[in-house]
Design a protein around this motif. Structure first.
Motif, PDB file in Angstrom:
ATOM      1  N   THR A  33       0.836  -1.193   0.000  1.00  0.00           N
ATOM      2  CA  THR A  33       0.000   0.000   0.000  1.00  0.00           C
ATOM      3  C   THR A  33       0.874   1.248   0.000  1.00  0.00           C
ATOM      4  OG1 THR A  33      -1.660  -1.204   1.295  1.00  0.00           O
ATOM      5  CG2 THR A  33      -1.890   1.188   1.173  1.00  0.00           C
ATOM      6  N   ASN A  34       0.521   2.184  -0.888  1.00  0.00           N
ATOM      7  CA  ASN A  34       1.259   3.455  -0.986  1.00  0.00           C
ATOM      8  C   ASN A  34       2.753   3.249  -1.234  1.00  0.00           C
ATOM      9  OD1 ASN A  34      -1.120   4.917  -0.425  1.00  0.00           O
ATOM     10  ND2 ASN A  34      -0.792   4.691   1.779  1.00  0.00           N
ATOM     11  N   GLY A  35       3.063   2.193  -1.964  1.00  0.00           N
ATOM     12  CA  GLY A  35       4.450   1.941  -2.327  1.00  0.00           C
ATOM     13  C   GLY A  35       5.343   1.481  -1.192  1.00  0.00           C
ATOM     14  N   ASP A  36       4.771   1.143  -0.052  1.00  0.00           N
ATOM     15  CA  ASP A  36       5.564   0.729   1.101  1.00  0.00           C
ATOM     16  C   ASP A  36       5.746  -0.793   1.091  1.00  0.00           C
ATOM     17  OD1 ASP A  36       6.862   0.407   3.471  1.00  0.00           O
ATOM     18  OD2 ASP A  36       5.205   1.070   4.755  1.00  0.00           O
ATOM     19  N   GLU A  37       6.947  -1.244   0.759  1.00  0.00           N
ATOM     20  CA  GLU A  37       7.232  -2.666   0.667  1.00  0.00           C
ATOM     21  C   GLU A  37       7.892  -3.212   1.927  1.00  0.00           C
ATOM     22  OE1 GLU A  37       9.303  -3.738  -2.953  1.00  0.00           O
ATOM     23  OE2 GLU A  37       8.803  -1.798  -3.833  1.00  0.00           O
ATOM     24  N   THR A  38       7.948  -2.420   2.970  1.00  0.00           N
ATOM     25  CA  THR A  38       8.706  -2.813   4.163  1.00  0.00           C
ATOM     26  C   THR A  38       8.227  -4.136   4.745  1.00  0.00           C
ATOM     27  OG1 THR A  38       9.044  -0.465   4.677  1.00  0.00           O
ATOM     28  CG2 THR A  38       9.465  -2.062   6.437  1.00  0.00           C
ATOM     29  N   ASN A  39       6.913  -4.255   4.961  1.00  0.00           N
ATOM     30  CA  ASN A  39       6.374  -5.478   5.567  1.00  0.00           C
ATOM     31  C   ASN A  39       6.560  -6.689   4.663  1.00  0.00           C
ATOM     32  OD1 ASN A  39       5.614  -3.885   7.677  1.00  0.00           O
ATOM     33  ND2 ASN A  39       3.421  -3.935   7.244  1.00  0.00           N
ATOM     34  N   TYR A  40       6.409  -6.471   3.371  1.00  0.00           N
ATOM     35  CA  TYR A  40       6.555  -7.583   2.415  1.00  0.00           C
ATOM     36  C   TYR A  40       7.987  -8.117   2.425  1.00  0.00           C
ATOM     37  CZ  TYR A  40       7.256  -9.741  -2.171  1.00  0.00           C
ATOM     38  OH  TYR A  40       7.608 -10.589  -3.198  1.00  0.00           O
ATOM     39  N   ARG A  41       8.955  -7.213   2.352  1.00  0.00           N
ATOM     40  CA  ARG A  41      10.352  -7.636   2.343  1.00  0.00           C
ATOM     41  C   ARG A  41      10.752  -8.243   3.681  1.00  0.00           C
ATOM     42  NH1 ARG A  41      13.192  -5.986  -2.036  1.00  0.00           N
ATOM     43  NH2 ARG A  41      12.045  -4.621  -3.471  1.00  0.00           N
ATOM     44  N   ALA A  42      10.217  -7.696   4.768  1.00  0.00           N
ATOM     45  CA  ALA A  42      10.506  -8.261   6.084  1.00  0.00           C
ATOM     46  C   ALA A  42       9.923  -9.658   6.205  1.00  0.00           C
ATOM     47  CB  ALA A  42       9.952  -7.345   7.175  1.00  0.00           C
ATOM     48  N   GLU A  43       8.751  -9.900   5.588  1.00  0.00           N
ATOM     49  CA  GLU A  43       8.128 -11.225   5.632  1.00  0.00           C
ATOM     50  C   GLU A  43       8.986 -12.255   4.922  1.00  0.00           C
ATOM     51  OE1 GLU A  43       5.840 -13.101   7.584  1.00  0.00           O
ATOM     52  OE2 GLU A  43       4.532 -11.395   7.094  1.00  0.00           O
ATOM     53  N   VAL A  44       9.532 -11.869   3.772  1.00  0.00           N
ATOM     54  CA  VAL A  44      10.410 -12.781   3.035  1.00  0.00           C
ATOM     55  C   VAL A  44      11.643 -13.105   3.863  1.00  0.00           C
ATOM     56  CG1 VAL A  44      11.825 -13.056   0.963  1.00  0.00           C
ATOM     57  CG2 VAL A  44       9.569 -11.974   0.798  1.00  0.00           C
ATOM     58  N   GLN A  45      12.205 -12.086   4.515  1.00  0.00           N
ATOM     59  CA  GLN A  45      13.381 -12.313   5.348  1.00  0.00           C
ATOM     60  C   GLN A  45      13.037 -13.193   6.550  1.00  0.00           C
ATOM     61  OE1 GLN A  45      16.584 -11.355   4.613  1.00  0.00           O
ATOM     62  NE2 GLN A  45      17.029 -12.731   6.341  1.00  0.00           N
ATOM     63  N   ASN A  46      11.857 -12.972   7.146  1.00  0.00           N
ATOM     64  CA  ASN A  46      11.419 -13.815   8.271  1.00  0.00           C
ATOM     65  C   ASN A  46      11.292 -15.273   7.851  1.00  0.00           C
ATOM     66  OD1 ASN A  46      11.305 -11.592   9.932  1.00  0.00           O
ATOM     67  ND2 ASN A  46       9.084 -11.309   9.734  1.00  0.00           N
ATOM     68  N   LEU A  47      10.777 -15.498   6.637  1.00  0.00           N
ATOM     69  CA  LEU A  47      10.649 -16.869   6.136  1.00  0.00           C
ATOM     70  C   LEU A  47      12.024 -17.512   5.964  1.00  0.00           C
ATOM     71  CD1 LEU A  47       8.944 -19.201   5.008  1.00  0.00           C
ATOM     72  CD2 LEU A  47       9.052 -18.088   2.765  1.00  0.00           C
ATOM     73  N   ALA A  48      12.957 -16.753   5.396  1.00  0.00           N
ATOM     74  CA  ALA A  48      14.307 -17.282   5.227  1.00  0.00           C
ATOM     75  C   ALA A  48      14.943 -17.597   6.582  1.00  0.00           C
ATOM     76  CB  ALA A  48      15.163 -16.284   4.452  1.00  0.00           C
TER      77      ALA A  48
END
Length: 279
Positions: A33-48
């Motif tokens: 939302t509103n170009g904020d990818e912070t949560n999405y990228r953090a989720e990928v890192q959490n999965l890794a």
């Protein structure tokens, strides 16, 4: 089963993300939302990180990223996702649990794949026909090996297909009819029935994530009319969404009480093709 138990604690850390697990395949879905990818990228890192803690390895070479963006004004290119220092390949289309999904959500790739695979199954149907297999067994073979391919995920993509794509799918059914020598269910009828069956299960599920809007129908295109087996005044309120003309969509709204659906027990949705109630 053991894998599901082992990965039960692999859950999203943010409300706008979803983790879909099927066997050993894991998919992260993020709403940006509103170009904020912070949560999405953090989720990928959490999965890794979760995989590292649990002695699992992510195969970056087989990991793909698909971006679906319908905004009129898009803010340039998105930075690639990185896992263990390796960039994840970004694709315009990929196969997700047997269904081909493209970035602008056309279904041409999926339709072509289904038609090709179903036509291959017709060869075996012709072979069995030549051996003198009874018509009933031929029909059973068709429904198990060919119809199951043509209708896989049909409630998701059928209505969004181009008319030419629907005709291509239906031609496979017509060829099977000619081989077997008996009428077979049309794909449109199967689509309607599966949608109604899904809507009926949502009606019964008081914990569904969208309890206030139980079902939305495109009346003229689907030809469903009111799908409830009772009048709307008895079990809910039909709300026209597009003015006073014949509605192109309608939503059944109601608040479930005491863990029950607004409709009384035993109520269901009518199949417009058979007249039976789908529960």
């Amino acid at each position: 089963m053991l894998h599901s138990l082992f990965t039960h604690d692999c859950v999203p850390a943010f409300d706008n993300n979803t983790i879909v697990k099927f066997a050993d395949d894991t998919t992260v879905i993020g709403l940006i939302t509103n170009g904020d990818e912070t949560n999405y990228r953090a989720e990928v890192q959490n999965l890794a990180d979760w995989c590292s803690r649990n002695n699992l390895s992510l195969n970056t070479s087989k990991t793909k990223e698909l971006i679906i963006d319908f905004r009129r004004s898009q803010n340039g290119e998105y930075a690639p996702i990185s896992i263990y220092g390796d960039s994840v390949e970004r694709v315009s289309s990929f196969k997700f649990l047997g269904t081909h999904i493209s970035e602008d959500l056309p279904w041409s790739t999926n339709t072509v794949a289904l038609v090709k695979k179903a036509q291959q199954r017709l060869f075996f149907l012709r072979t069995l026909k030549r051996t003198g297999l009874p018509q009933q067994l031929l029909t059973t073979f068709y429904r198990c090996t060919t119809e199951s391919i043509l209708t896989y995920g049909i409630s998701v993509w059928y209505l969004s297909c181009m008319e030419a794509e629907r005709r291509a799918l239906q031609r496979v059914v017509h060829r099977a009819q000619q081989i077997i020598g008996t009428p077979l269910p049309a794909l449109e009828g199967i689509y309607h029935t599966q949608c109604l069956r899904k809507a009926a299960s949502i009606h019964k599920d008081s914990s569904h994530h969208c309890p206030e809007v139980k079902c939305v129908w495109d009346w003229p295109r689907l030809g469903l009319g009111c799908p409830l087996d009772k009048e709307p005044t008895e079990c809910g309120r039909w709300e026209e969404l597009h003015g006073n003309q014949r509605p192109t969509a309608a939503a059944w709204t109601g608040t479930p009480s005491q863990g029950q659906s607004q409709c009384e027990a035993g109520d269901g949705l009518k199949d417009p093709f058979t007249g039976s109630v789908v529960k």
